[in-house]
Structure formats: structure tokens, C-alpha cells
Design a protein around this motif. Sequence first.
Motif, PDB file in Angstrom:
ATOM      1  N   UNK A 109     -13.079  54.683   9.115  1.00 32.46           N
ATOM      2  CA  UNK A 109     -12.888  53.252   9.388  1.00 32.46           C
ATOM      3  C   UNK A 109     -12.689  52.435   8.105  1.00 32.46           C
ATOM      4  N   UNK A 110     -12.215  53.096   7.036  1.00 32.15           N
ATOM      5  CA  UNK A 110     -11.995  52.395   5.770  1.00 32.15           C
ATOM      6  C   UNK A 110     -10.980  51.282   5.976  1.00 32.15           C
ATOM      7  N   UNK A 111     -11.298  50.053   5.562  1.00 28.40           N
ATOM      8  CA  UNK A 111     -10.417  48.915   5.848  1.00 28.40           C
ATOM      9  C   UNK A 111      -9.157  48.826   4.978  1.00 28.40           C
ATOM     10  N   UNK A 112      -9.029  49.656   3.972  1.00 29.87           N
ATOM     11  CA  UNK A 112      -7.868  49.611   3.088  1.00 29.87           C
ATOM     12  C   UNK A 112      -8.216  48.973   1.759  1.00 29.87           C
ATOM     13  N   UNK A 113      -7.317  49.127   0.774  1.00 30.86           N
ATOM     14  CA  UNK A 113      -7.650  48.683  -0.586  1.00 30.86           C
ATOM     15  C   UNK A 113      -7.840  47.168  -0.723  1.00 30.86           C
ATOM     16  N   UNK A 114      -7.012  46.372  -0.080  1.00 26.90           N
ATOM     17  CA  UNK A 114      -7.123  44.917  -0.257  1.00 26.90           C
ATOM     18  C   UNK A 114      -8.381  44.348   0.381  1.00 26.90           C
ATOM     19  N   UNK A 115      -8.690  44.764   1.586  1.00 23.40           N
ATOM     20  CA  UNK A 115      -9.906  44.269   2.243  1.00 23.40           C
ATOM     21  C   UNK A 115     -11.154  44.752   1.506  1.00 23.40           C
ATOM     22  N   UNK A 116     -11.097  45.976   0.993  1.00 18.49           N
ATOM     23  CA  UNK A 116     -12.220  46.512   0.219  1.00 18.49           C
ATOM     24  C   UNK A 116     -12.408  45.698  -1.060  1.00 18.49           C
ATOM     25  N   UNK A 117     -11.312  45.432  -1.766  1.00 11.43           N
ATOM     26  CA  UNK A 117     -11.382  44.646  -2.995  1.00 11.43           C
ATOM     27  C   UNK A 117     -11.937  43.254  -2.716  1.00 11.43           C
ATOM     28  N   UNK A 118     -11.503  42.624  -1.630  1.00 11.96           N
ATOM     29  CA  UNK A 118     -12.010  41.291  -1.288  1.00 11.96           C
ATOM     30  C   UNK A 118     -13.515  41.320  -1.011  1.00 11.96           C
ATOM     31  N   UNK A 119     -13.997  42.373  -0.351  1.00 13.87           N
ATOM     32  CA  UNK A 119     -15.434  42.495  -0.098  1.00 13.87           C
ATOM     33  C   UNK A 119     -16.202  42.670  -1.404  1.00 13.87           C
ATOM     34  N   UNK A 120     -15.678  43.501  -2.312  1.00 11.03           N
ATOM     35  CA  UNK A 120     -16.311  43.672  -3.623  1.00 11.03           C
ATOM     36  C   UNK A 120     -16.342  42.346  -4.388  1.00 11.03           C
ATOM     37  N   UNK A 121     -15.226  41.638  -4.382  1.00 12.65           N
ATOM     38  CA  UNK A 121     -15.152  40.370  -5.124  1.00 12.65           C
ATOM     39  C   UNK A 121     -16.093  39.320  -4.539  1.00 12.65           C
ATOM     40  N   UNK A 122     -16.177  39.257  -3.228  1.00 13.54           N
ATOM     41  CA  UNK A 122     -17.093  38.312  -2.571  1.00 13.54           C
ATOM     42  C   UNK A 122     -18.530  38.632  -2.970  1.00 13.54           C
ATOM     43  N   UNK A 123     -18.899  39.901  -2.898  1.00 16.82           N
ATOM     44  CA  UNK A 123     -20.244  40.323  -3.290  1.00 16.82           C
ATOM     45  C   UNK A 123     -20.515  39.966  -4.748  1.00 16.82           C
ATOM     46  N   UNK A 124     -19.563  40.240  -5.611  1.00 13.21           N
ATOM     47  CA  UNK A 124     -19.723  39.985  -7.040  1.00 13.21           C
ATOM     48  C   UNK A 124     -19.927  38.499  -7.314  1.00 13.21           C
ATOM     49  N   UNK A 125     -19.138  37.645  -6.678  1.00 13.17           N
ATOM     50  CA  UNK A 125     -19.301  36.198  -6.845  1.00 13.17           C
ATOM     51  C   UNK A 125     -20.662  35.727  -6.341  1.00 13.17           C
ATOM     52  N   UNK A 126     -21.070  36.222  -5.185  1.00 19.51           N
ATOM     53  CA  UNK A 126     -22.341  35.796  -4.589  1.00 19.51           C
ATOM     54  C   UNK A 126     -23.551  36.252  -5.396  1.00 19.51           C
ATOM     55  N   UNK A 127     -23.386  37.278  -6.217  1.00 16.99           N
ATOM     56  CA  UNK A 127     -24.512  37.838  -6.967  1.00 16.99           C
ATOM     57  C   UNK A 127     -24.381  37.631  -8.479  1.00 16.99           C
ATOM     58  N   UNK A 128     -23.645  36.586  -8.873  1.00 19.59           N
ATOM     59  CA  UNK A 128     -23.519  36.159 -10.273  1.00 19.59           C
ATOM     60  C   UNK A 128     -22.979  37.239 -11.200  1.00 19.59           C
ATOM     61  N   UNK A 129     -22.104  38.049 -10.664  1.00 22.63           N
ATOM     62  CA  UNK A 129     -21.461  39.070 -11.474  1.00 22.63           C
ATOM     63  C   UNK A 129     -20.022  38.691 -11.744  1.00 22.63           C
ATOM     64  N   UNK A 130     -19.293  39.628 -12.266  1.00 21.17           N
ATOM     65  CA  UNK A 130     -17.864  39.421 -12.478  1.00 21.17           C
ATOM     66  C   UNK A 130     -17.183  40.768 -12.549  1.00 21.17           C
ATOM     67  N   UNK A 131     -15.882  40.747 -12.384  1.00 23.86           N
ATOM     68  CA  UNK A 131     -15.156  42.004 -12.441  1.00 23.86           C
ATOM     69  C   UNK A 131     -14.444  42.132 -13.773  1.00 23.86           C
ATOM     70  N   UNK A 132     -14.146  43.349 -14.109  1.00 22.05           N
ATOM     71  CA  UNK A 132     -13.467  43.613 -15.377  1.00 22.05           C
ATOM     72  C   UNK A 132     -12.035  43.102 -15.291  1.00 22.05           C
ATOM     73  N   UNK A 133     -11.551  42.546 -16.378  1.00 22.82           N
ATOM     74  CA  UNK A 133     -10.230  41.912 -16.350  1.00 22.82           C
ATOM     75  C   UNK A 133      -9.071  42.888 -16.483  1.00 22.82           C
ATOM     76  N   UNK A 134      -9.335  44.154 -16.715  1.00 24.53           N
ATOM     77  CA  UNK A 134      -8.235  45.107 -16.676  1.00 24.53           C
ATOM     78  C   UNK A 134      -7.982  45.561 -15.248  1.00 24.53           C
TER      79      UNK A 134
END
Length: 177
Positions: A109-134
Motif C-alpha cells: 500500500x505504498x503511496x508513491x514517492x511524492x505522497x511519501x515525501x510530503x508526509x516526511x516534509x510535514x513531519x519534519x516541519x511539525x517537529x522543528x527539523x529540516x531536510x537536506x538541501x541536496x
Amino acid sequence: WADGLVARILTGWLLPLNNQLLKYLKETFEKSQVFEDADDGRGVIQDFMIPIHHLEKAVQLTDTITGIYPLWMVPSRLYQPSLPLEILPKAGDVIFIDLGVYGFSHLPDWPGPDKTLKKFEKFTLEHQGFQELYAETLLTLEQFCDMFPFQLYRRVRESLPYCEDAFPNTYEKVSRT
């Protein structure tokens, strides 16, 4: 200790990894036979910096939405009191963990790369993190500016003649939106 003089002399040639090299390796290996599953759109190559007290939740999220193991985890201290206040991490003087997710999801039931990335980014924003710029991003400009201290960056770009006309900004370089 890694930001000390001795460590940099002894291991400085290893770090930081060259951004162009990382992009080249990503493009080369994603298209190679080693990563033949990438053609199915199941490949994930993403890094996020998460405060250590949110690591357990981040690993649980990664397991739930990708099922990819092993995970890359590297501790880092990002807080340097000598830095301007506007670029200090929002989480404060805590250890951050670089959580790297590299591999292919075999979850049915993997939602695909874009939906997965959006979930990671949402989690990261909500938990005061950030993603690598590369890495790629699907954040809006507003979300990107919330994740990164864009005020100082904008002031520096505006102070340099022709910078705005000649060079794309960081968001334009990494955004897929």
C-alpha cells in the motif's frame, strides 16, 4: 568533537560531501541495474534532520510509510551560540539526527514517492527539523521559508549586485513544485 580542529584535520577530507557528487551518484545509480526497482517509482533517497527527542517517532513514520531498512542515522550538533539568532535551529541546543532513507519500498500500500515525501516534509516541519538541501522538496515557498531562515539569505542576496537576476535562489534549485 567533529567541529574541532583535530577532527577537521584528520577527517576533513571526508566531509562535507560534494553536492554535485551526490547528485551525480543519485542519477547514476538510480538509473543503473542496481536500482532497477527505481523504474517502478518505488525508490526513496531522502535525508531529514530531526531533533533527537523526535527520533523514535521519525523511525516509526519511516517504517509505516516505506518499510525501508537499514536507515542512515548520524548525530550532529547544529547549535553554535556564535551564530546570528535568526539562523539558529528552532529546536534549540539539542542533538539532531540526520535520518537518511535510501532504498525501495516493497509495501503493497505504498503511496508513491511524492505522497511519501510530503508526509516526511510535514513531519519534519511539525517537529522543528529540516531536510537536506541536496534532496528534492515538494514544500511550498512559504513552508520552505518556515523550515529555513530565509530572512538573512534574502538580505545577503539583495545586497549583492545582480544576484537576483543572475542566480536562482535555493528554493528554485531544489523544488519540484
